[in-house]
Design an enzyme around this catalytic site. Structure first.
Site, short mmCIF file in Angstrom:
data_model
loop_
_atom_site.label_atom_id
_atom_site.label_comp_id
_atom_site.label_asym_id
_atom_site.label_seq_id
_atom_site.Cartn_x
_atom_site.Cartn_y
_atom_site.Cartn_z
N GLN A 18 4.52 6.99 1.47
CA GLN A 18 4.09 6.15 2.62
C GLN A 18 3.88 4.81 2.26
O GLN A 18 2.89 4.58 1.57
CB GLN A 18 2.84 6.54 3.97
CG GLN A 18 3.05 7.69 4.71
CD GLN A 18 3.85 7.40 5.83
OE1 GLN A 18 3.03 6.73 6.54
NE2 GLN A 18 5.13 7.77 6.12
N ASP A 23 0.78 9.11 2.02
CA ASP A 23 0.60 9.38 1.86
C ASP A 23 2.12 10.16 1.09
O ASP A 23 3.81 9.25 1.15
CB ASP A 23 0.58 10.59 3.16
CG ASP A 23 0.14 10.88 4.39
OD1 ASP A 23 -1.38 9.84 3.80
OD2 ASP A 23 0.35 11.08 4.77
N GLU A 62 -4.61 16.20 9.63
CA GLU A 62 -3.95 15.48 9.18
C GLU A 62 -2.88 16.70 8.62
O GLU A 62 -3.77 17.24 7.74
CB GLU A 62 -4.07 14.19 8.34
CG GLU A 62 -4.48 13.19 9.68
CD GLU A 62 -5.19 11.59 8.99
OE1 GLU A 62 -4.35 10.71 9.73
OE2 GLU A 62 -5.05 12.11 8.06
N LEU A 97 1.26 -1.14 -0.14
CA LEU A 97 -0.44 0.33 -0.29
C LEU A 97 0.89 0.85 0.25
O LEU A 97 1.54 1.45 0.73
CB LEU A 97 -0.92 0.26 1.41
CG LEU A 97 -1.87 1.53 1.69
CD1 LEU A 97 -3.30 0.78 2.11
CD2 LEU A 97 -1.57 2.11 2.33
N LEU A 98 0.62 2.56 -0.84
CA LEU A 98 0.99 3.73 -1.19
C LEU A 98 -0.05 4.56 -0.46
O LEU A 98 -1.35 4.45 -0.50
CB LEU A 98 1.16 4.06 -2.29
CG LEU A 98 1.42 5.43 -2.45
CD1 LEU A 98 3.13 5.11 -3.93
CD2 LEU A 98 0.74 6.54 -3.46
N TYR A 104 6.20 7.77 9.75
CA TYR A 104 4.56 8.13 9.45
C TYR A 104 4.97 9.38 8.74
O TYR A 104 6.11 9.53 8.78
CB TYR A 104 3.51 9.03 11.02
CG TYR A 104 2.81 7.03 11.36
CD1 TYR A 104 3.08 6.29 10.32
CD2 TYR A 104 1.28 7.25 12.24
CE1 TYR A 104 2.12 5.07 10.64
CE2 TYR A 104 0.71 6.30 12.01
CZ TYR A 104 1.43 5.22 11.64
OH TYR A 104 -0.10 4.05 11.88
N SER A 105 3.94 9.84 8.44
CA SER A 105 5.05 10.87 7.31
C SER A 105 5.00 11.97 7.76
O SER A 105 5.03 12.29 8.69
CB SER A 105 2.91 11.59 6.79
OG SER A 105 2.65 10.82 5.81
N ARG A 150 1.00 14.60 14.29
CA ARG A 150 1.76 13.13 13.18
C ARG A 150 2.12 14.81 12.36
O ARG A 150 1.65 15.39 12.74
CB ARG A 150 1.16 12.62 13.44
CG ARG A 150 -0.13 12.68 12.70
CD ARG A 150 -1.00 10.93 12.43
NE ARG A 150 -2.43 10.56 11.44
CZ ARG A 150 -2.82 10.26 13.02
NH1 ARG A 150 -3.06 9.95 13.97
NH2 ARG A 150 -4.02 10.67 12.87
N ASP A 151 2.88 14.25 10.97
CA ASP A 151 3.28 14.77 10.35
C ASP A 151 3.97 15.94 9.61
O ASP A 151 3.35 17.03 9.47
CB ASP A 151 1.60 15.56 9.74
CG ASP A 151 0.92 13.58 9.42
OD1 ASP A 151 1.07 12.32 9.54
OD2 ASP A 151 -0.36 14.25 9.17
C1 FRU Z 1 -2.28 10.63 7.01
C2 FRU Z 1 -1.91 9.71 7.49
C3 FRU Z 1 -1.00 10.79 8.39
C4 FRU Z 1 0.36 9.51 8.73
C5 FRU Z 1 -0.20 8.45 7.83
C6 FRU Z 1 -0.15 7.25 8.14
O1 FRU Z 1 -2.89 9.26 5.41
O2 FRU Z 1 -3.07 9.29 8.35
O3 FRU Z 1 -1.59 11.83 9.39
O4 FRU Z 1 1.36 10.26 9.48
O5 FRU Z 1 -1.29 8.64 7.23
O6 FRU Z 1 0.89 6.28 6.85
#
Ligand code: FRU
Length: 486
Positions: free
Chosen positions: A62, A46, A224, A43-44, A105-106, A165-166
């Site tokens: 991701q 972000d 996000e 799976l791809l 994560y992102s 996050r992110d």
């Molecule tokens: C958004 C998200 C981000 C997170 C990432 C995990 O699609 O949920 O907030 O960092 O995907 O893969």
């Protein structure tokens, strides 16, 4: 669908050989894209760390190697010289420490002297499976080596829920300071943005406060992938509010959009000058990311995940899911963003085909010139011109409708199969980029864009266009190398 155990979902990938069979299988899929970035297996989601560094575009995504599931996440790396031709460069960030034990994560990137600094969220979980997100740093050196800072830049903020996050890194010239924005959820379970600050990339980070966005205190329960961009001299706050219904978005609850306004870095206030707009009026578009552009505001490029957090797709059964959108160039006109396909895409044109035959090539560009009146363009119809994805224009209201309910393979129908949008001016042009399993429709040179995954079956290879419009069609060359690099 297969049920995955926690062990299966979060199993680290030790060597490439573990996914070799899956890759063999995936690469035979009829839905592999010809000119969109897509995962080698699994799976791809972000796009991450999008940046131009020493003349080369770097983009990461991701990636969960094991299948079409949100399990452990890696940063997979792709590179390009022109944002059109992409090559796989393999895994860049591995979740191989305690601070990112359940996924890298992102996040985002900034260019340094001999490296790209990548900031990401370590999805740490304690032995009771309680999430404690960490903000982490990896340096990707110009010689390809990576070095991970062995401790987080900062830990989770206890005043907010586990959803934080992110990191988006931004250098603010007038403050001579780095800022990091994190998407978060406050104690009242509302979405917000946390702001961290430091004079130095590697240490000294402190919590500067929560971004105040007047009028948006109650706008979804989690934001996000936030960022603040400077585009054509205007400040733009981009983020993905979750669990909120928006007009004409069907039952969709996850959105990727923006607010134009003014950012005050002293007071941490973003004052909106208008409402929240979605970036894309189609179906499968999320977690948009702009290439780092703080040094030059000449061009802003954006790409996004052509998928949705709770979406499922026909390729799930084949062990893969997701791709990225074509990069788009952004500008501001009046109160909105304009998104144009890149001029270099014209170089992918291969053969011009005759529209009169009504056969739709697998990967092609269709340019439709409209001369007034209502219009209908049906893509992926059967031979008798029934079914397909229907794009229609109702002149009276300047309304564009995209309806994918006529396709044999239905996609996330519970979120709604019709999207509609009123455009400002009359419809003059549709520029449609069709790949083996996606459609991106640019209306009036970037006034509005509709993006959709589509999975045509063998009998869905024709199209119909109303007689009051003209089309030119070119087959397009491949622009992604679909090799097994991990
Ligand atoms: C958004 C998200 C981000 C997170 C990432 C995990 O699609 O949920 O907030 O960092 O995907 O893969």
């Amino acid at each position: 669908m297969r049920m995955w155990t926690r062990e299966e979902l979060y199993r680290p990938l030790k060597e490439k050989a573990e996914i070799a069979d899956l890759h063999d299988y995936v690469s035979k899929s009829a839905y592999r894209q010809a000119y969109h970035v897509q995962p080698v297996t699994g799976l791809l989601n972000d796009p991450n760390g999008f940046i131009l560094h020493k003349g080369v575009w770097h983009l990461f995504y991701q990636w969960c190697p094991w299948g079409a599931v949100h399990g452990i996440k890696y940063w997979y790396h792709v590179v390009s010289k022109d944002l059109i031709q992409w090559k796989n460069a393999g895994i860049c960030i591995r979740p191989d420490t305690d601070m990112d034990n359940y996924g890298a994560y992102s996040g985002s990137a900034i260019s340094a002297k001999d490296a790209i600094c990548l900031f990401y969220t370590g999805n740490h979980r304690d032995p009771d499976f309680v999430r404690k997100p960490k903000t982490c740093l990896v340096k990707l050196y110009d010689d390809g080596r990576t070095a991970k800072l062995p401790w987080p830049l900062f830990d989770e903020n206890p005043a907010y829920t586990e959803n934080q996050r992110d990191p988006k890194i931004i250098y603010v010239e007038e403050k001579k300071s780095y800022y990091m924005l994190l998407g978060a959820q406050n104690a009242a379970m509302r979405g917000c943005v946390l702001v961290y600050e430091s004079a130095n990339l590697v240490d000294g980070w402190f919590f500067a406060g929560s971004l105040h966005v007047p009028g948006f205190e109650d706008f979804g329960d989690m934001w996000e992938c936030p960022s603040i961009e400077r585009i054509c001299g205007r400040d733009v706050l981009m983020f993905c509010p979750q669990h909120i219904y928006l007009p004409r978005r069907g039952k969709a609850v996850n959105h990727s959009g923006y607010i134009l306004g003014e950012m005050d870095w002293d007071r941490l206030v973003f004052t909106p000058s208008g409402s929240f707009h979605v970036l894309d009026f189609g179906f499968d578009f999320y977690a948009a990311e702009c290439a780092a552009n703080f040094k030059s505001a000449d061009h802003t490029y954006l790409t996004a995940w052509m998928g949705l957090p709770d979406g499922s797709y026909p390729t799930d059964e084949e062990g893969w899911q997701g791709c990225l959108t074509l990069p788009r160039e952004l500008s501001v006109r009046d109160r909105r963003l304009i998104q144009k396909p890149l001029p270099g895409l014209a170089d992918l044109r291969n053969k011009e085909v005759r529209p009169s035959e009504m056969i739709l090539p697998e990967s092609c560009e269709m340019m439709v010139m409209c001369s007034g009146g209502d219009l209908e363009l049906r893509l992926f119809t059967r031979k008798d011109l029934s079914g397909g994805l229907v794009i229609s224009y109702q002149e009276e209201f300047h309304m564009i409708t995209v309806d994918r309910s006529g396709m044999n393979l239905r996609i996330n129908p519970e979120q709604g199969e019709i999207r509609q949008h009123l455009i400002d001016n009359e419809l003059t042009q549709l520029r449609v980029f069709i790949d083996r399993s996606s459609v991106e429709i640019f209306v009036n040179e970037g006034d509005a864009v509709f993006t959709a995954r589509v999975f045509p079956t063998e009998e869905e290879g024709n199209f119909y266009l109303s007689p009051n419009a003209n089309a030119r069609i070119w087959t397009l060359k491949s622009a992604v190398v679909d090799d097994f690099c991990a």
